[in-house]
Design an enzyme around this catalytic site. Structure first.
Site, PDB file in Angstrom:
ATOM      1  N   HIS A 244       0.808  -1.221   0.000  1.00 25.41           N
ATOM      2  CA  HIS A 244       0.000   0.000   0.000  1.00 25.41           C
ATOM      3  C   HIS A 244       0.840   1.269   0.000  1.00 25.41           C
ATOM      4  O   HIS A 244       0.305   2.372  -0.013  1.00 25.41           O
ATOM      5  CB  HIS A 244      -0.917  -0.024   1.239  1.00 25.41           C
ATOM      6  CG  HIS A 244      -2.057   0.924   1.186  1.00 25.41           C
ATOM      7  ND1 HIS A 244      -2.162   2.003   2.033  1.00 25.41           N
ATOM      8  CD2 HIS A 244      -3.151   0.964   0.391  1.00 25.41           C
ATOM      9  CE1 HIS A 244      -3.281   2.666   1.772  1.00 25.41           C
ATOM     10  NE2 HIS A 244      -3.899   2.059   0.780  1.00 25.41           N
ATOM     11  N   HIS A 461      -8.585  11.651   0.567  1.00 24.37           N
ATOM     12  CA  HIS A 461      -7.946  10.337   0.499  1.00 24.37           C
ATOM     13  C   HIS A 461      -6.581  10.388   1.192  1.00 24.37           C
ATOM     14  O   HIS A 461      -5.922   9.368   1.357  1.00 24.37           O
ATOM     15  CB  HIS A 461      -7.782   9.896  -0.952  1.00 24.37           C
ATOM     16  CG  HIS A 461      -7.493   8.421  -1.092  1.00 24.37           C
ATOM     17  ND1 HIS A 461      -8.419   7.456  -0.776  1.00 24.37           N
ATOM     18  CD2 HIS A 461      -6.393   7.756  -1.487  1.00 24.37           C
ATOM     19  CE1 HIS A 461      -7.898   6.254  -0.976  1.00 24.37           C
ATOM     20  NE2 HIS A 461      -6.662   6.404  -1.403  1.00 24.37           N
TER      21      HIS A 461
END
Length: 600
Positions: A244, A461
């Site tokens: 990630h 985000h």
């Protein structure tokens, strides 16, 4: 109180297109002195007081030359040289060459209506006491060149007014210059978008893409990628983990740029003597190389002028001088970590760093903020474990900072419904109802409010964690980690083992010695120099930078003040009884700003 902001200077490239990689310069009512100290340009021909621009709320402006070199003003298609001590009137959209033929800026005068609305909004904010003296603070977030690499910048957002993207960047602004090799790190890879957003990537000789895509998607990227690109998916030894980490590493003939998230740090090659001394390193270097070594990408070769063919692997990144680094890296890698390795990753790495830091007394028992875009399956025990790490640190008298009460900044259903994209924005906030509606979380929820950056309707985000007191920050972490055990790790076996599922990477901003600020090295400017860090004296040890938000009201010109563009306002405002936290697997029948319901 800040003066009325009536204009700004937009930096331009030599082709006269806007240079989004450089900050705009805000002009207030009255005289504004511009020179070497407040433009991100290294040129000895620029005087410290190069020009003065006088502006007024009526829309008039004039320029006088204070320095020893002439300035050129382009107005209505005509090019006029203004000699030292000369003066000329300016109009909207006039172009200014600070040195004839070099360093281009465009003058933009704000419309009277915009200035009026800005002043009314500022007065309203002060009257309501929201903790901010400027609800459009991002207008004046223009870091001086010597502070540019001690802060970060937000991404540009479509649909916002120009002033809201002051000093903001896109990926095309990051990838610039004669890059020899690049390592791109992300979870998902939208190849079509990436190449259209940053076509420069195709021309880089060697590009390694480290990703977390599934097999089917990886096969598609393999077929469509440029011939000079290589793909690598790091091993995931524990189920339900992901790769990630978001970062870009760019190798240049003169140095390296490390760009995790929205931070741009540049470092030169070490001197020959430094390179021979393999024991000479710093915290940032060890953070970086330790993390890269775990990725284990296939070693590849790049050609560097003066060095010939070099192997690009984790050890290669030991060749650079990171002594000017003012941040630390906090990474997570999957595995069951024990012994000394337990303190190298996840929230235990953050705990270890903070335990070694000294903070001002005002941060004793001060609150914490957790802001992210996806919420894992949490329990109160783990949240206390995580909070203990983020509450670490001491004051000058060796007193622990103590527990900080956290607030979780998370958009409400109404925030998403009324956002720039309507309910569609909820796709970027992917948390299920079963995780969001746990009863113990209710006391932690706080609103996403970002008027000062014009991003209240731009659903976040970004992932950030911080400890604050009013508009001052003890530390600030910009990271890829959401709030989950998979990202941060969970202690096991009587706290003797840390289990982490995913790869993550974050940048930790800390109070650092002021003498380390101001490195003028640039990978993309051949005229830049490298300032060596001198040995700390006893007096300098105590003089450290102070981290503040964009809305902090104080002297930002002080060398010890580092302004960070926290995208949300502090202190956070807790949810009201009517507010409902967003979850993306619930149905919403009330139509959004585009007349849509959810799911579509």
């Amino acid at each position: 109180m800040a003066l009325s902001q009536v204009a700004y200077l937009i930096p331009l490239k030599p082709d006269l297109k806007e240079d989004n990689s450089s900050p705009r310069i805000t002009l207030s009512e009255g005289p504004n002195t511009i020179g070497r100290d407040n433009v991100p340009i290294t040129d000895k021909r620029l005087s410290r007081k190069h020009i003065t621009i006088v502006t007024s709320t009526s829309g008039s402006a004039s320029l006088s030359v204070e320095g020893t070199n002439p300035v050129v003003v382009r107005s209505s298609g005509e090019r006029k040289k203004v000699n030292p001590r000369g003066e000329v009137s300016l109009a909207n959209d006039d172009l200014i060459e600070l040195i004839p033929g070099h360093h281009f800026f465009k003058l933009v005068l704000l419309p009277l209506s915009e200035k009026g609305s800005h002043e009314r909004a500022s007065k309203k904010a002060r009257k309501e006491g929201d903790g901010s003296d400027d609800v459009e603070a991002i207008r004046r977030f223009c870091p001086a060149s010597e502070k540019l690499y001690s802060t970060f910048r937000l991404l540009r957002v479509d649909g916002l007014p120009d002033w809201a993207n002051t000093s903001c960047v896109s990926i095309n602004d990051v990838v610039e210059g004669d890059v020899v090799a690049a390592i791109l790190s992300n979870y998902m890879v939208d190849l079509d978008w990436l190449l259209s957003a940053c076509p420069k990537l195709v021309n880089i000789p060697q590009v390694m893409v480290v990703h977390g895509e599934g097999d089917g998607r990886q096969e598609y990227i393999q077929r469509k990628k440029p011939a000079n690109w290589m793909l690598h998916k790091p091993r995931l030894p524990i189920s339900f983990g992901t790769h990630h980490s978001k970062a870009i590493f760019l190798v240049y003939p003169r140095g390296v740029r490390v760009v995790p998230r929205l931070v741009d740090a540049r470092f030169p090659f070490k001197d020959d003597d430094d390179d021979k001394d393999s024991t000479k390193s710093c915290g940032f270097e060890d953070d970086l190389v330790d993390y890269l070594a775990v990725l284990k990408w296939p070693e590849f070769t790049a050609s560097l002028p003066g060095l010939g063919n070099v192997k690009i692997n984790a050890a290669f990144f030991r060749k650079f001088d990171y002594s000017n680094a003012t941040v630390r890296l906090v990474a997570s890698v999957p595995g069951y970590h024990t012994g000394s390795n337990m303190r190298k990753w996840g929230h235990m790495k953050l705990r270890t760093i903070l335990q070694e830091c000294v903070f001002d007394r005002e941060f004793r028992r001060s609150p914490l903020v957790y802001q992210f875009s996806s919420l894992g399956s949490l329990d109160e025990k783990w949240l206390a474990e995580f909070g203990a790490s983020l509450s670490s640190g001491i004051t000058e008298d060796r007193t622990p900072l103590g527990h900080g009460d956290p607030l979780i900044i998370w958009p409400t259903v109404e925030d998403v419904r009324c956002s720039l994209e309507g309910y569609a924005a909820g796709n970027a906030i992917p948390s299920p109802l079963k995780n969001v509606e746990k009863p113990f979380l209710k006391k932690y929820w706080a609103k996403w409010k970002a008027d000062h950056s014009a991003r209240s309707r731009a659903m976040p985000h970004i992932k950030t964690f911080t400890r604050y007191s009013d508009q001052k920050l003890a530390w600030f972490l910009l990271t890829s980690s959401n709030l989950s055990k998979a990202a941060w790790g969970a202690l096991q076996k009587n706290n003797s083992q840390l289990m982490i599922r995913s790869y993550e990477l974050g940048v930790l901003f800390l109070p650092s010695p002021v003498k380390t600020q101001g490195c003028s090295f640039s990978c993309t400017d051949n005229n830049s120099s490298t300032k060596k860090v001198k040995q700390e004296t006893k007096g300098e040890v105590e003089k450290r930078s102070k981290l503040v938000t964009m809305t902090w009201q104080g002297n930002r010109d002080s060398p010890e003040i580092i302004s960070l563009p926290a995208p949300y306002q502090l202190p956070p405002k807790p949810y009201s009884s009517e507010d409902v936290p967003w979850s993306w697997d619930r149905g919403y029948s009330k139509k959004d700003v585009y007349g849509q319901v959810w799911p579509r």
